[in-house]
Design an enzyme around this catalytic site. Structure first.
Site, PDB file in Angstrom:
ATOM      1  N   GLY A  69       5.879 -10.373  -1.839  1.00 53.68           N
ATOM      2  CA  GLY A  69       5.197 -10.534  -0.559  1.00 53.68           C
ATOM      3  C   GLY A  69       3.702 -10.337  -0.695  1.00 53.68           C
ATOM      4  CB  THR A  71       1.562  -5.738   1.294  1.00 51.40           C
ATOM      5  OG1 THR A  71       1.288  -6.229   2.606  1.00 51.40           O
ATOM      6  CG2 THR A  71       0.864  -4.403   1.122  1.00 51.40           C
ATOM      7  CG  ASP A 125       9.080  -5.032  -1.984  1.00 55.14           C
ATOM      8  OD1 ASP A 125       8.138  -5.806  -1.748  1.00 55.14           O
ATOM      9  OD2 ASP A 125      10.265  -5.424  -2.119  1.00 55.14           O
ATOM     10  N   GLY A 126       6.788  -4.312   0.040  1.00 55.56           N
ATOM     11  CA  GLY A 126       6.435  -4.412   1.443  1.00 55.56           C
ATOM     12  C   GLY A 126       7.654  -4.313   2.333  1.00 55.56           C
ATOM     13  CB  ALA A 127       8.873  -3.037   5.064  1.00 55.36           C
ATOM     14  CG  ASP A 128       9.809  -8.679   6.482  1.00 62.01           C
ATOM     15  OD1 ASP A 128       8.695  -9.125   6.170  1.00 62.01           O
ATOM     16  OD2 ASP A 128      10.842  -8.901   5.835  1.00 62.01           O
ATOM     17  CD  GLU A 147      12.120  -8.086  -1.257  1.00 56.44           C
ATOM     18  OE1 GLU A 147      10.938  -8.453  -1.247  1.00 56.44           O
ATOM     19  OE2 GLU A 147      12.822  -8.054  -0.222  1.00 56.44           O
ATOM     20  CE  LYS A 165       4.841  -7.329   8.469  1.00 58.68           C
ATOM     21  NZ  LYS A 165       3.402  -7.539   8.544  1.00 58.68           N
TER      22      LYS A 165
END
Length: 276
Positions: A69, A71, A125-128, A147, A165
């Site tokens: 992603g 970020t 990692d990123g997140a939604d 992931e 988010k």
């Protein structure tokens, strides 16, 4: 919730907790937020700032889970920079998508697989979506299966996201909660998924490739994605995840529950670190 003010110039590294987490049970825990004031910056500047903060937890010799992603890409860039200058050494990464693999390889970051390194020191990692319990919706970038496999195998998991988010309940953003399904009879599972959450006003849609055609999006694993859009937040994420996973033909869902050790949130005035 406890709050502690920090200055952005602090050199004290943030060290995530590595306490094993039980994905089958949920206990309500309070979390603390340590805020860092900063000048107003662009969204990309803030994402980079948060990514740099997360990378402070990386030590030489670690096995790292590399997220997917916009970020997470800043995280990979920073790791490549630190390796090239000798500030980090002997790290090895496990990418969560083909595009992260390509980015890391271009930066000369050594790569491996879960087959060879089944125990990961740290994943970033990123997140939604992020709720107050640090439960997550992930996978709008299409990499949810890899992931989840990589991050579940990690002793610590740091999430990096922007403040848009943050939600009070998962599904609350009204944006997609992805479910990866096999191509065989995908429509059958789309209908079943929508019916499962009809009380929440759920609408299920097959994700398209996004190239102007009507071709379905195909994951790195050769599967399709059914995106679920909720009018109301999911009441019990663990129960919802269990019911989704019980469906034949479902490969994985985008509910990442009880997995995050900490969340670094980039906002217009700086960075917040949320911990349980």
């Amino acid at each position: 919730m406890a709050s502690l003010s920090l200055h952005l110039s602090s050199t004290t590294p943030f060290v995530p907790r590595a306490t094993p987490l039980n994905l089958r049970t949920r206990t309500e825990k309070s979390f603390s937020i340590r805020s860092q004031s900063a000048p107003v910056l662009s969204q990309d500047d803030l994402k980079k700032l948060a990514a740099d903060k997360a990378v402070e937890s990386v030590k030489s010799g670690m096995v790292l889970g590399l997220g997917t992603g916009s970020t997470a890409a800043f995280v990979v860039d920073k790791l490549g920079q630190l390796l090239s200058t000798g500030q980090l050494s002997n790290i090895i990464g496990i990418p969560t998508s083909k595009r992260t693999q390509e980015q890391a390889a271009s930066l000369n970051i050594p790569l491996t697989t879960l087959d060879l390194h089944p125990h990961i020191d740290l994943a970033i990692d990123g997140a939604d979506e992020v709720d107050p319990n640090l439960d997550l919706v992930k996978g709008r970038g299409g990499a949810l299966l890899r992931e989840k496999m990589v991050e579940a195998a990690s002793s610590s998991f740091i999430v990096v996201a922007d403040d848009s988010k943050l939600v009070s309940g998962l599904g609350g953003s009204g944006l997609a909660m992805p479910v990866e399904v096999v191509q065989f009879c995908w429509k059958y599972n789309l209908v079943r998924l929508e019916d499962l959450f009809k009380e929440l006003g759920c609408e299920a849609k097959l994700r398209l490739a996004g190239d102007g055609s009507e071709k379905p999006y195909v994951t790195d694993n050769g599967n399709y994605i059914v995106d679920l859009y909720f009018k109301n937040p999911i009441k019990d994420g663990f129960a919802a995840g269990k019911e989704i996973s019980a469906m034949e033909g479902v490969v994985e869902h985008g509910l990442f529950l009880g997995m995050a050790t900490s969340v670094i949130i980039a906002g217009k005035t700086g960075v917040e670190i949320m911990t349980k």
